[in-house]
Design a protein around this motif. Structure first.
Motif, PDB file in Angstrom:
ATOM      1  N   MET A 173     -23.115  -1.213   5.442  1.00 44.45           N
ATOM      2  CA  MET A 173     -23.863  -0.579   6.526  1.00 44.45           C
ATOM      3  C   MET A 173     -25.227  -0.107   6.046  1.00 44.45           C
ATOM      4  O   MET A 173     -25.924   0.615   6.765  1.00 44.45           O
ATOM      5  CB  MET A 173     -23.070   0.600   7.081  1.00 44.45           C
ATOM      6  N   LEU A 224       0.834  -1.217   0.000  1.00 48.70           N
ATOM      7  CA  LEU A 224       0.000   0.000   0.000  1.00 48.70           C
ATOM      8  C   LEU A 224       0.859   1.254   0.000  1.00 48.70           C
ATOM      9  O   LEU A 224       0.529   2.247  -0.655  1.00 48.70           O
ATOM     10  CB  LEU A 224      -0.933  -0.008   1.218  1.00 48.70           C
ATOM     11  N   LEU A 275     -15.130   9.174   8.072  1.00 46.93           N
ATOM     12  CA  LEU A 275     -14.113   8.480   7.266  1.00 46.93           C
ATOM     13  C   LEU A 275     -13.880   9.199   5.947  1.00 46.93           C
ATOM     14  O   LEU A 275     -12.731   9.383   5.515  1.00 46.93           O
ATOM     15  CB  LEU A 275     -14.553   7.040   6.996  1.00 46.93           C
ATOM     16  N   SER A 322     -17.060  -8.122   8.566  1.00 45.41           N
ATOM     17  CA  SER A 322     -18.511  -8.349   8.492  1.00 45.41           C
ATOM     18  C   SER A 322     -18.869  -9.711   9.099  1.00 45.41           C
ATOM     19  O   SER A 322     -19.874  -9.848   9.797  1.00 45.41           O
ATOM     20  CB  SER A 322     -18.979  -8.307   7.038  1.00 45.41           C
ATOM     21  N   LEU A 346      -6.295   3.334   6.376  1.00 48.99           N
ATOM     22  CA  LEU A 346      -7.701   3.170   6.003  1.00 48.99           C
ATOM     23  C   LEU A 346      -7.843   2.065   4.944  1.00 48.99           C
ATOM     24  O   LEU A 346      -8.727   1.205   5.032  1.00 48.99           O
ATOM     25  CB  LEU A 346      -8.246   4.503   5.482  1.00 48.99           C
ATOM     26  N   ALA A 347      -6.951   2.107   3.952  1.00 46.89           N
ATOM     27  CA  ALA A 347      -6.996   1.083   2.896  1.00 46.89           C
ATOM     28  C   ALA A 347      -6.751  -0.301   3.505  1.00 46.89           C
ATOM     29  O   ALA A 347      -7.383  -1.289   3.129  1.00 46.89           O
ATOM     30  CB  ALA A 347      -5.952   1.383   1.825  1.00 46.89           C
ATOM     31  N   LEU A 348      -5.846  -0.360   4.450  1.00 47.42           N
ATOM     32  CA  LEU A 348      -5.514  -1.622   5.130  1.00 47.42           C
ATOM     33  C   LEU A 348      -6.750  -2.174   5.836  1.00 47.42           C
ATOM     34  O   LEU A 348      -7.051  -3.374   5.738  1.00 47.42           O
ATOM     35  CB  LEU A 348      -4.401  -1.344   6.141  1.00 47.42           C
ATOM     36  N   LEU A 357     -19.302   6.981   8.744  1.00 43.45           N
ATOM     37  CA  LEU A 357     -18.944   7.052   7.320  1.00 43.45           C
ATOM     38  C   LEU A 357     -18.572   8.473   6.926  1.00 43.45           C
ATOM     39  O   LEU A 357     -17.623   8.696   6.169  1.00 43.45           O
ATOM     40  CB  LEU A 357     -20.126   6.572   6.470  1.00 43.45           C
ATOM     41  N   LEU A 384      -9.871  -1.443   5.168  1.00 41.36           N
ATOM     42  CA  LEU A 384     -10.923  -1.763   4.192  1.00 41.36           C
ATOM     43  C   LEU A 384     -10.653  -3.104   3.520  1.00 41.36           C
ATOM     44  O   LEU A 384     -11.580  -3.762   3.063  1.00 41.36           O
ATOM     45  CB  LEU A 384     -11.030  -0.642   3.160  1.00 41.36           C
ATOM     46  N   GLU A 385      -9.375  -3.488   3.449  1.00 43.87           N
ATOM     47  CA  GLU A 385      -9.070  -4.812   2.880  1.00 43.87           C
ATOM     48  C   GLU A 385      -9.648  -5.927   3.749  1.00 43.87           C
ATOM     49  O   GLU A 385      -9.839  -7.039   3.270  1.00 43.87           O
ATOM     50  CB  GLU A 385      -7.554  -4.990   2.758  1.00 43.87           C
ATOM     51  N   LEU A 421     -20.381  -1.584  15.377  1.00 46.78           N
ATOM     52  CA  LEU A 421     -21.371  -0.564  15.010  1.00 46.78           C
ATOM     53  C   LEU A 421     -22.745  -1.217  14.881  1.00 46.78           C
ATOM     54  O   LEU A 421     -22.891  -2.205  14.165  1.00 46.78           O
ATOM     55  CB  LEU A 421     -20.988   0.046  13.657  1.00 46.78           C
ATOM     56  N   TRP A 439     -16.119  -1.153  13.260  1.00 44.06           N
ATOM     57  CA  TRP A 439     -16.994  -1.747  12.238  1.00 44.06           C
ATOM     58  C   TRP A 439     -17.682  -3.001  12.779  1.00 44.06           C
ATOM     59  O   TRP A 439     -18.825  -3.278  12.461  1.00 44.06           O
ATOM     60  CB  TRP A 439     -16.205  -2.072  10.966  1.00 44.06           C
ATOM     61  N   LEU A 468     -12.573  -5.870   5.248  1.00 43.33           N
ATOM     62  CA  LEU A 468     -13.993  -5.584   5.430  1.00 43.33           C
ATOM     63  C   LEU A 468     -14.822  -6.869   5.506  1.00 43.33           C
ATOM     64  O   LEU A 468     -15.726  -6.994   6.340  1.00 43.33           O
ATOM     65  CB  LEU A 468     -14.491  -4.695   4.281  1.00 43.33           C
ATOM     66  N   VAL A 510      -9.233   3.747  -1.386  1.00 42.39           N
ATOM     67  CA  VAL A 510      -9.945   4.042  -0.136  1.00 42.39           C
ATOM     68  C   VAL A 510     -11.405   4.392  -0.431  1.00 42.39           C
ATOM     69  O   VAL A 510     -12.322   3.902   0.230  1.00 42.39           O
ATOM     70  CB  VAL A 510      -9.246   5.196   0.606  1.00 42.39           C
ATOM     71  N   ALA A 555     -23.625   4.645  12.152  1.00 41.71           N
ATOM     72  CA  ALA A 555     -22.894   4.225  10.947  1.00 41.71           C
ATOM     73  C   ALA A 555     -22.732   5.389   9.990  1.00 41.71           C
ATOM     74  O   ALA A 555     -21.659   5.591   9.404  1.00 41.71           O
ATOM     75  CB  ALA A 555     -23.644   3.078  10.272  1.00 41.71           C
TER      76      ALA A 555
END
Lengths: 864, 314
Positions: A484, A461, B260, B290, B279-281, B257, B283-284, B247, B244, B286, A473, B253
């Motif tokens: 969500m 990254l 962010l 979940s 942030l990218a890390l 968002l 999101l990988e 939440l 996440w 996610l 991002v 939420a």
């Protein structure tokens, strides 16, 4: 592989060989799968100094760095650092350091990127990278003394406005005589004034370049001669990697015309209209050419004095000056020529026009210098002519125009230049080699195995360009929003507003950088201004103090007596010292004032720029405000629409629910109707059965009433009166039956009595006989037997009487039986004891309680 | 009869820390006389500790050797699985216990609604810097921890959002049955916060026991081995994943968002690349986040209710 190309200029703002080649090279790297970003300075109105703008080209990006004449190398290097930090290339390939300076080569290494430099000329070795003295005489690479004198001499040219943009050289006769003498003296080393400074400058530059080039991972040159000279000058190995051309562009051109056909040979020059390019030599040669020929000059330059001279001379010799051209036009221009001339006076390295002419199958005439000798072998694709010698050029052109078979021979033996794709492949190998070497030198941080996946992800990254990182991002945030359940919320809209493809993002990013630069510059200028103001105040105080002391000394001097002669002399000297000090302080003060004025101007400039930016901001702010209002309005509208939609959704939902409920009700009702229909059919069937049963029962009742009447007659022996109640028949039958039952019972009792009497008599006879035989003799027994015989005779008489009575009773019973034994009476009597079966066999069918109830109800409601 | 405790210390080749801290622990455990057991989990992946421990603490410490380095969470689970006691005391090698720390913890865990307890953890041994006494709150759309200054005279157990992973006592069987910490947070940081929040949301409680005191010489194990930028990346990534995972309301939420998007744009504007990397890390991860989110069942308290209930200053 991500590659950044850094170049001093780029099309369309720079259209010379290196710039055009860098553009083509970027394309070819992209074709090989590389991600390419180009950084190039330019100067455009309306952009803040130091600002950067990125635009998309054919698969690669170009970031324009806004520079001004006052922009320093430091500023450009800082801008380069910012560019590289954002773009994160693996390899930074410098195509030219002009404007950036040697320190730019240090930046990639500091950021962990590979650094490659390609020298297209002698710039790494000399400030005068044409190696051309002002008098158009070349000097050797590494000749620092010649370089120092050249710099000193160029200073002289700069002071002659009539020369215009002279590019550091003058034609013979172009200078006033006195200046020409001075120039010659400087170049001959006969004028030492300012030369030491020039020599120091040369030494300093040379050292800076040597140090900086040591930081590069790979140094390349486009010819062997250049590589050799630069290796010596820089003290580091420089490898050869020739440049290629896009052969495809020249593949379908019409062949040149062979002069043997009688048509005039079309001779051309393509390139900068500059003195060191030797255009004037070519014009002289063409003027002396005695053969059918045309000369076409294509190109332009900032050297307007020289261009004017060229145009004038071209008219005189019959040559055509076409002016500048775009690189895209080159194939067409080459197609219109038979011979391409490169009459350079300077030690030109590997001009692209030679390779492009070769690709187009044109015959070449080229100055006979060492690097150019590498382009082809003499008489193999072209001829060499001594640089600067017009007569030699005339001879070469004459041969081509007139020598039988030469043109075709030259053309057929032309060398095929390196293709651009091959050059890109060669570079990819070189890049790979460099990256491998760097990787082997750079120890990877040792982390526990459990941390290794995280380390690898972070490293990948971190290697992404900021733009891509930001896009990633935003994409991820979109997915998060969907997770969500907030897909269409303002956050997603914000993401779209600033995301990929949005000009707002680039504008905002550039704007942010500009503001930061302005703030930093303003802060620096203000700091410097304050410092200078303090210094000026201090100097003014010092000057005032000196003035005061001088006045005091003067006063003391005027008041002094002869006895104070020595003191007066001392005072005078002191006064002189103080005056000198005062003068120095005044000079310092003036200098400080001058600096302050300059700073004030700078500050005003920055302020103006800031004001301009503020105005632009205000304008943007106004636009933004309008957009915001529009957005708010749209949000309001959206809210209203959302509200309506929600209401409609709710309404629709309610309707749907009601519809579903109604459908359910309808289905239920239909089911009920079907069920009722079935039930009705069943009821109707049952009713029909009942009706039949009723009819049958009515028939049966009538039959039985008849039978009762008949039976009464039979039992009573008398006929029932006409119209009598059937109940009276029943009562009469019942009474008759009771009488019969009584008679039968009496008979049964009488028969039982008779049986008992007979049995008792038998028992008594046997007992008397047995008792007589056991207790008495035969006489007693005979007496007893006699008694028994008498008893037996009585019994027999009794029995006969009883028999006759029984016979009478039997007779009476037989008579009764005879009366009753009519056919079918027994069946009917037995049938009365059973439930009568319904006609049609449905009488025993099970019925639901409701059906039965309904039936009962119907029976109750239905009049019988 | 007090409950038995399995003490498990996941460790790398932290010889100096073990040399300094292990004797105190062993003294404490042996003094309690409850037949407790102490297990070191050698997470070096190179079997470096067994011989060393055998020489210095013969017969007093069991060593479990992992064939490869798996990080704190996996190593703790390895140790917990081989334990035989009812309670599991997880300890970092950089934690130095103080006398009498264990029994108050055991006593506090007796209540069935208490999921885990932590001693009062003093950062670097400084009584003014209490690591365990903090609350968690959502501010400007972000889940953050807020350090609090405890009342030194109040020694009653207080609710806290989570037990400190490096010094916590909990029921061993339940921990093993749940598979230990959530692997979403590997290799380190916030796994204990998640454990605590999950417990609160399931209607359980976490307590800090001020009568039990230990010292934490923070990052004594990670700091020397992992570059600071990676540690920071793990912290920032896991902070987001934690949020996440837990939440649970649409307004929260949306606020999250918005924050962010705003921060991402600010970071891009300011060339603060590292924030974009974090942030990218996150999101990988996610999808696993979940999945973890769905695993928090049954939910008895909302996140807001859990944060409020776990606030020690309440």
């Amino acid at each position: 592989m991500r590659v950044a190309l850094v170049v001093h200029a780029f099309p369309p703002s720079g259209t010379h060989g290196v710039e055009n080649h860098t553009e083509a090279f970027a394309r070819s790297l992209v074709a090989k799968g590389c991600s390419v970003e180009v950084l190039a300075p330019r100067t455009l109105e309306g952009f803040a100094r130091g600002s950067q703008r990125r635009e998309e080209r054919d698969g690669y990006g170009v970031t324009w760095l806004q520079v001004e004449p006052a922009s320093t190398e430091r500023e450009r290097v800082d801008a380069l650092r910012g560019f590289l930090e954002r773009e994160r290339p693996e390899v930074v390939h410098f195509q030219h350091l002009l404007g950036f300076g040697p320190d730019a080569l240090r930046v990639p290494g500091e950021l962990g990127m590979a650094c490659v430099h390609t020298a297209h000329d002698f710039h790494p070795a000399h400030e005068t990278w044409t190696l051309m003295r002002p008098d158009l005489v070349p000097f050797a690479c590494g000749d620092d003394e010649a370089q120092a004198r050249t710099l000193r001499a160029q200073g002289l040219l700069d002071k002659l406005p009539a020369l215009g943009d002279h590019h550091g050289t003058v034609l013979p006769g172009q200078l006033p005589e006195a200046a020409a003498v001075t120039l010659a003296a400087i170049l001959a080393g006969e004028r030492e004034e300012g030369l030491d400074e020039a020599r120091a400058r040369v030494r300093l530059r040379s050292q800076r370049f040597r140090d900086a080039f040591a930081q590069a991972d790979l140094r390349l040159a486009t010819s062997q001669a250049l590589a050799r000279d630069l290796t010596a000058a820089l003290g580091r190995a420089v490898e050869v990697q020739p440049s290629g051309v896009d052969l495809e562009r020249f593949a379908d051109l019409a062949p040149p015309r062979d002069p043997a056909g009688g048509a005039p040979v079309r001779i051309g020059f393509l390139g900068g209209m500059l003195k060191h390019k030797g255009v004037h030599v070519l014009l002289e040669a063409f003027g002396a050419l005695r053969a059918p020929a045309e000369l076409h000059l294509h190109g332009s330059s900032h050297d307007r004095a020289y261009t004017r001279w060229v145009r004038a001379r071209a008219r005189e010799v019959g040559a055509v000056v076409h002016g500048g051209y775009r690189h895209a036009e080159l194939p067409r221009l080459l197609e219109s020529l038979d011979v391409v001339c490169v009459p350079s006076l300077w030690v030109e390295n590997a001009p692209y026009v030679i390779r492009e002419a070769q690709a187009a199958g044109r015959v070449l005439v080229v100055s006979d210098t060492v690097p150019l000798r590498e382009s082809f072998d003499d008489e193999e694709g072209g001829l060499f002519a001594a640089a600067g010698e017009a007569a030699a050029w005339t001879r070469a052109l004459m041969r081509i125009a007139t020598e039988e078979g030469l043109f075709e021979r030259l053309r057929s033996r032309a060398r095929r230049p390196l293709d651009l794709g091959q050059e890109a492949e060669a570079h990819l190998e070189l890049y790979g080699r460099v990256l491998e070497a760097r990787a082997s030198r750079r120890p990877r941080p040792m982390v526990p195995a459990s941390v290794e996946p995280l380390r690898a992800r972070v490293e990948e990254l971190q290697g992404l360009p900021t733009r891509e990182l930001f896009d990633r991002v935003l994409t991820g945030l979109g997915r998060l929003a969907r997770c969500m359940g907030a897909e269409e919320e303002p956050t997603a809209l914000l993401g779209k507003a600033v995301g990929a493809g949005s000009p707002m993002r680039d504008l905002a990013l550039d704007h942010g950088r500009e503001i930061r630069w302005l703030r930093e510059t303003l802060r620096a200028v203000e700091t410097e201004r304050d410092e200078q103001a303090r210094r000026a105040d201090w100097l003014a105080d010092q000057a005032a103090e000196s003035e005061r002391r001088a006045a005091w000394v003067e006063q003391r001097s005027a008041q002094g007596s002869e006895a104070e002669g020595l003191e007066r002399d001392w005072l005078r000297e002191t006064l002189q010292d103080l005056e000198q000090e005062r003068d120095w302080l005044k000079a310092q003060h003036e200098e400080a004032e001058s600096t302050r004025a300059w700073l004030r101007e700078s500050l005003e400039g920055v302020t103006r720029e800031a004001q301009w930016l503020r105005e632009r901001d205000a304008s943007r702010e106004a636009e933004l405000e309008t957009l915001r209002r529009e957005r708010d309005w749209l949000r309001g509208e959206e809210e209203v629409v959302r509200g309506e939609a929600a209401w409609l959704r709710e309404d629709a939902e309610a309707l749907r629910r009601e519809g579903a409920w109604l459908r359910g009700r309808v289905e239920a009702a239909e089911g009920e109707v079907d069920r009722l229909r079935v039930e009705r059919a069943e009821v109707e069937r049952a009713f029909e059965v009942l009706r039949e049963e009723r009819d049958w029962l009515q028939g049966l009742v009538a039959t039985r009433q008849d039978e009762l009447r008949w039976l009464r007659e039979q039992l009573t022996g008398e006929a029932a009166p006409e119209g009598a109640d059937p109940a009276q028949d029943g009562a009469a039958i019942q009474a008759a039956t009771e009488a019969l039952r009584g008679e039968l019972e009496a008979i049964r009792r009488h028969a039982a009595w008779l049986h008992a009497e007979v049995a008792e008599l038998a028992v008594a006879s046997r007992g008397e006989l047995a008792g007589a035989s056991a207790s008495a003799g035969p006489d007693a027994v005979a007496g007893q037997l006699q008694v028994l015989r008498a008893a037996l005779a009585r019994a027999r008489a009794e029995l006969g009487w009883r028999r006759s009575e029984m016979a009478a009773a039997r007779e009476s019973a037989d008579r009764l039986l005879t009366r009753l034994a009519v056919p079918g009476l027994a069946e009917r009597l037995s049938a009365w004891a059973e439930v009568p079966a319904a006609p049609g066999g449905g009488g025993s069918a099970p019925r639901s309680p409701e059906a039965s109830q309904g039936q009962d109800q119907e029976q109750e409601d239905t009049p019988q | 009869m007090s409950a038995r405790v399995s003490v498990v210390i996941p460790t790398l080749d932290d010889y100096e820390l073990l040399e300094a801290h292990l004797p105190l622990l062993l003294e404490e455990v042996e003094a309690r006389g409850a037949d407790d057991e102490v297990t070191l989990v050698d997470d070096t992946g190179a079997d470096l500790l067994a011989a060393w421990v055998a020489e210095r603490f013969p017969g007093r410490v069991r060593v479990m050797v992992r064939s490869e380095n798996g990080g704190f969470a996996r190593a703790l689970l390895t140790g917990a699985r081989v334990g035989t006691a009812d309670y599991l005391l997880a300890l970092n090698p950089d934690v130095r216990v103080r006398r009498g720390f264990l029994q108050p913890l055991v006593d506090a865990l007796e209540a069935p609604e208490v999921f885990a307890v932590s001693p009062r953890v003093l950062l670097g041994g400084d009584p003014r810097r209490v690591e365990t006494h903090q609350r968690m709150a959502v501010a400007e759309g972000r889940l953050r921890s807020v350090p609090l200054a405890p009342d030194p005279d109040d020694l009653a157990p207080r609710p806290i959002p989570f037990p400190l992973g490096g010094a916590m006592l909990l029921r061993r069987d339940a921990f093993v049955a749940a598979g230990g910490f959530d692997s979403l947070f590997e290799p380190f940081y916030f796994e204990d916060t998640d454990l605590g929040l999950s417990a609160w949301r399931q209607g359980l409680r976490i307590l800090e026991v001020p009568a039990s005191v230990v010292e934490h010489h923070h990052r004594g194990t990670i700091g020397p081995r992992v570059p600071e930028e990676l540690v920071r990346a793990a912290i920032e990534r896991n902070r987001l994943l934690l949020h996440w995972k837990h939440l649970d309301s649409r307004p929260a939420a949306l606020e999250h968002l918005r924050s962010l998007h705003r921060d991402a744009f600010d970071a891009a504007m300011g060339d603060r690349r590292e924030e974009l990397v974090w942030l990218a890390l996150a999101l990988e991860s996610l999808e696993p986040a979940s999945a973890s989110r769905r695993s928090v069942t049954p939910v008895v308290r909302t996140l807001a209710e859990s944060l409020e209930a776990s606030d020690p200053s309440r």
